[in-house]
Design a protein around this motif. Sequence first.
Motif, PDB file in Angstrom:
ATOM      1  N   LYS A   1     -33.655  -7.527  -8.152  1.00 28.46           N
ATOM      2  CA  LYS A   1     -32.626  -7.339  -9.245  1.00 28.46           C
ATOM      3  C   LYS A   1     -31.807  -6.232  -9.019  1.00 28.46           C
ATOM      4  N   LEU A   2     -30.628  -6.238  -9.577  1.00 29.64           N
ATOM      5  CA  LEU A   2     -29.249  -5.578  -9.045  1.00 29.64           C
ATOM      6  C   LEU A   2     -29.010  -4.260  -9.957  1.00 29.64           C
ATOM      7  N   VAL A   3     -29.530  -3.325  -9.505  1.00 31.17           N
ATOM      8  CA  VAL A   3     -30.548  -1.931 -10.905  1.00 31.17           C
ATOM      9  C   VAL A   3     -28.915  -1.001 -11.070  1.00 31.17           C
ATOM     10  N   SER A   4     -28.232  -1.067  -9.334  1.00 34.03           N
ATOM     11  CA  SER A   4     -27.316   0.113 -10.161  1.00 34.03           C
ATOM     12  C   SER A   4     -25.928  -0.201  -8.728  1.00 34.03           C
ATOM     13  N   ILE A   5     -24.511   0.365  -9.205  1.00 32.72           N
ATOM     14  CA  ILE A   5     -23.638   0.555  -8.851  1.00 32.72           C
ATOM     15  C   ILE A   5     -23.413   2.127  -7.853  1.00 32.72           C
ATOM     16  N   ILE A   6     -23.440   2.344  -7.704  1.00 34.97           N
ATOM     17  CA  ILE A   6     -23.454   3.447  -6.841  1.00 34.97           C
ATOM     18  C   ILE A   6     -22.167   3.916  -6.374  1.00 34.97           C
ATOM     19  N   ASP A   7     -21.549   5.143  -6.096  1.00 28.34           N
ATOM     20  CA  ASP A   7     -20.717   5.848  -5.144  1.00 28.34           C
ATOM     21  C   ASP A   7     -19.164   5.299  -5.559  1.00 28.34           C
ATOM     22  N   TRP A   8     -18.762   5.856  -6.509  1.00 27.62           N
ATOM     23  CA  TRP A   8     -17.743   5.530  -7.391  1.00 27.62           C
ATOM     24  C   TRP A   8     -16.302   6.046  -6.912  1.00 27.62           C
ATOM     25  N   GLU A   9     -16.114   7.489  -5.882  1.00 32.15           N
ATOM     26  CA  GLU A   9     -15.327   8.322  -5.692  1.00 32.15           C
ATOM     27  C   GLU A   9     -13.804   6.927  -4.864  1.00 32.15           C
ATOM     28  N   ASP A  10     -13.614   6.466  -5.178  1.00 29.83           N
ATOM     29  CA  ASP A  10     -12.148   5.170  -5.528  1.00 29.83           C
ATOM     30  C   ASP A  10     -11.770   4.330  -6.102  1.00 29.83           C
ATOM     31  N   SER A  11     -12.635   4.753  -7.096  1.00 28.87           N
ATOM     32  CA  SER A  11     -11.783   4.416  -8.080  1.00 28.87           C
ATOM     33  C   SER A  11     -11.101   4.819  -8.704  1.00 28.87           C
ATOM     34  N   GLY A  12     -10.449   3.615 -10.264  1.00 24.95           N
ATOM     35  CA  GLY A  12      -9.326   3.739 -10.212  1.00 24.95           C
ATOM     36  C   GLY A  12      -8.908   2.725 -11.500  1.00 24.95           C
ATOM     37  N   LEU A  13      -7.501   2.757 -12.001  1.00 22.66           N
ATOM     38  CA  LEU A  13      -7.116   1.954 -12.937  1.00 22.66           C
ATOM     39  C   LEU A  13      -6.093   0.793 -12.212  1.00 22.66           C
ATOM     40  N   GLY A  14      -6.502  -0.339 -12.741  1.00 21.15           N
ATOM     41  CA  GLY A  14      -5.448  -1.311 -11.955  1.00 21.15           C
ATOM     42  C   GLY A  14      -5.703  -2.677 -12.324  1.00 21.15           C
ATOM     43  N   ASP A  15      -4.936  -3.832 -12.006  1.00 22.12           N
ATOM     44  CA  ASP A  15      -5.581  -5.329 -11.850  1.00 22.12           C
ATOM     45  C   ASP A  15      -7.015  -5.228 -11.305  1.00 22.12           C
ATOM     46  N   PRO A  16      -7.695  -6.157 -11.948  1.00 18.48           N
ATOM     47  CA  PRO A  16      -8.855  -6.629 -11.401  1.00 18.48           C
ATOM     48  C   PRO A  16      -9.568  -7.468 -10.431  1.00 18.48           C
ATOM     49  N   LEU A  17      -8.364  -8.061 -10.031  1.00 18.21           N
ATOM     50  CA  LEU A  17      -8.128  -9.072  -8.899  1.00 18.21           C
ATOM     51  C   LEU A  17      -7.337  -7.739  -7.523  1.00 18.21           C
ATOM     52  N   ALA A  18      -7.480  -6.586  -7.395  1.00 15.33           N
ATOM     53  CA  ALA A  18      -7.798  -5.677  -6.627  1.00 15.33           C
ATOM     54  C   ALA A  18      -8.916  -5.427  -6.062  1.00 15.33           C
ATOM     55  N   ASP A  19      -9.867  -5.523  -7.034  1.00 19.51           N
ATOM     56  CA  ASP A  19     -11.607  -4.987  -6.904  1.00 19.51           C
ATOM     57  C   ASP A  19     -11.601  -6.508  -6.657  1.00 19.51           C
ATOM     58  N   LEU A  20     -11.617  -8.229  -7.079  1.00 17.13           N
ATOM     59  CA  LEU A  20     -12.151  -8.697  -6.475  1.00 17.13           C
ATOM     60  C   LEU A  20     -11.807  -9.460  -5.383  1.00 17.13           C
ATOM     61  N   ALA A  21     -10.437  -9.440  -4.832  1.00 16.43           N
ATOM     62  CA  ALA A  21     -10.338  -9.392  -3.078  1.00 16.43           C
ATOM     63  C   ALA A  21     -11.336  -8.499  -2.065  1.00 16.43           C
ATOM     64  N   ASN A  22     -11.211  -7.334  -2.857  1.00 13.73           N
ATOM     65  CA  ASN A  22     -11.983  -6.254  -1.886  1.00 13.73           C
ATOM     66  C   ASN A  22     -13.518  -6.643  -1.375  1.00 13.73           C
ATOM     67  N   SER A  23     -14.018  -6.696  -2.650  1.00 15.98           N
ATOM     68  CA  SER A  23     -15.348  -7.524  -2.575  1.00 15.98           C
ATOM     69  C   SER A  23     -15.033  -8.856  -1.768  1.00 15.98           C
ATOM     70  N   GLN A  24     -14.357  -9.946  -1.685  1.00 10.62           N
ATOM     71  CA  GLN A  24     -14.347 -11.174  -1.549  1.00 10.62           C
ATOM     72  C   GLN A  24     -14.531 -11.348   0.133  1.00 10.62           C
ATOM     73  N   LEU A  25     -13.973  -9.981   0.486  1.00  6.90           N
ATOM     74  CA  LEU A  25     -13.607  -9.950   2.233  1.00  6.90           C
ATOM     75  C   LEU A  25     -15.074  -9.806   2.427  1.00  6.90           C
ATOM     76  N   GLU A  26     -15.526  -8.629   2.009  1.00  8.32           N
ATOM     77  CA  GLU A  26     -17.211  -7.485   1.989  1.00  8.32           C
ATOM     78  C   GLU A  26     -17.687  -8.613   1.891  1.00  8.32           C
TER      79      GLU A  26
END
Length: 306
Positions: free
Chosen positions: A207-232
Amino acid sequence: MMNDYDKFERLVQKFDQENKLIRAWELKGGISAKVTGLEILQSSGQIVKMIARQHGDNDLKRNPNIAADEHKLLGILKSAGLPVPMPYYFEQSCEIFSKPCILLEFIEGKSEFTPSNLNDHILQLAINLVKIHRVNCADLSLSFLPKVENTYVEMLNNIERVILDETLNLSMISDLLKSFMPLVSKNKEVILHGDYWPGNILWKEDKLVSIIDWEDSGLGDPLADLANSQLEISYHFGMQAMNDFTHQYKSMMPELNFTNLPFWQLFAALRLSKFPEWGLEKSKENSWKKRHKSFVRQAINQIRLI
């Protein structure tokens, strides 16, 4: 001069003067920050664990307020019901440590790279990325967060100063992106994690219990996050897992316009191309490079159709 144990004891007592430090130990795996586990005896007699997190020099140079910003953002996200560590205390005086430090909830869990049920694992990753992007920003004070598009444009402008791996066609990717900038925004701004990958997700009993390490967070188009996650995800679990993740995310976010996704994918390809720094085994590096090239090829093919 205080030793490390005395420093951490002073830290937990600044949070609550009745706290007593039992032990402190370094937590491995952190690259951008020094992370220390703390076991604390509280005045109630309860023994609890916490995390002391100190950001690295590169992050502090990029944003001197990064510790304060992460502490503030975690409070906002926790209030919104997201699975993130509770921020307890922000030590900014630098009287104890030479750098600011945040005291966080210790969450029992670990990163998982060989899940027993990959389909369910991918589904949970998609669900929780959607949760981040669905946080209602309308009444939140988020001016302290950077605009992620500005960060990416800065990366693009500084790309000439970096020695690029031309076997990955990085100069071509950079030139192509420059020719299309600035991107016309097609989605409303949301909170972005900025580095949503398997290493920043903690699991317990599948079970996913935590999302950590938010030092690269920001505001913007959700597709920016999606694209990074896709490649990873393609790196760690393969192209089929990436496609499943994308399908799950899209099905939960029907209101989004995905036209610009291939451009964000090319930004992700630039960002996630530092293979020599990752210390991979040669066979894994070669495999990831093949997936990187396939990812880029698909993105460029989609741009040609726009």
